[in-house]
Scaffold this active site. Structure first.
Site: not given
Ligand code: 8X3
Length: 246
Positions: A132, A145
């Protein structure tokens, strides 16, 4: 038994995983799709002519049972993952942090470790991990995250170093904003909040990312695409997004 190479895709019941399974099937792979939700998984597998196998990457026994059914693995796409919440560090929900670490980091290492002997034995293996932009830059509300995706990127980059000299390529594909169930999961089913993430801008689709997966997977075997950062034109950094006026 076909002699097509075998691709194993985790988190393959929807989104980037399902789209990658379809793209890899079109690119000449036999695809094994792993995921938790059996109905969705069966649908995704039927769409691409692949083989559905139940898989919970956070569970040792599930991964062992999954790997035991896979005789050949030429490509592993580590796609299972996700974000839970967008809390500040001050408000951090440690259960969410734990879940993010479990699925993104331990899930990836668990499946990779289980299939690595098959990847090496294939003589021309490849691991593609879907990371990501959260692995590249920190952003407000992203700490749990960010930490998980940075850790997953670290393990992918270490794997690349450790496999040098073995016939296995290792790639990290880091997407920015992609419209999938990602935001709906992050915001615990809050549709309005999830939709607001993509308001006034054009995000990537799962198919856009899947095309990159297929492209990386089909480079000649001496070519290792180490890292790929992929964002929509409307996004220049994790939280720098151009939105059309309402
Ligand atoms: C998803 C992209 O920007 O929410 O991995 O971290 S972001």
């Amino acid at each position: 038994m076909s002699d097509r190479p075998v691709a194993v895709v985790t988190g393959a019941s929807s989104g980037i995983g399902a789209a990658s399974a379809a793209a890899l099937s079109r690119a000449g792979f036999d695809v094994v799709l792993g995921a938790r939700r059996p109905d969705r998984l069966a649908e995704a597998a039927a769409e691409c002519g692949g083989t559905p196998l139940p898989l919970d990457v956070t569970d040792d026994a599930s991964v062992a049972a999954f790997a035991a059914q896979i005789d050949r693995c030429d490509l592993l796409v580590n796609n299972a993952g996700g974000a839970f919440g967008l809390d500040s560090v001050a408000e951090a929900d440690l259960d969410d942090w734990q879940r993010m670490y479990d699925v993104n980091v331990l899930g990836t290492v668990r499946v990779t470790k289980a299939l690595l002997p098959r990847l090496i034995a294939s003589g021309d293996g490849q691991v593609i991990t879907i990371g990501s932009i959260a692995a590249r830059e920190a952003y407000k509300g992203g700490a749990g995250y960010n930490a998980a995706k940075h850790a997953e990127a670290a393990l992918t980059r270490v794997l690349r170093l450790e496999l040098l000299g073995q016939p296995v390529r290792v790639c990290e594909i880091d997407p920015g904003m992609v419209e999938t169930e990602f935001s709906l999961v992050r915001f615990d089913g809050d549709r309005e909040r999830a939709d607001a993430v993509y308001r006034g801008m054009t995000p990537l689709t799962a198919a856009d990312v899947a095309e990159s997966v297929a492209w990386v997977a089909t480079r000649p075997s001496h070519v290792n695409v180490d890292q790929l950062l992929l964002m929509p034109r409307d996004q220049a950094a994790a939280q720098i997004v151009h939105r059309a006026e309402d």
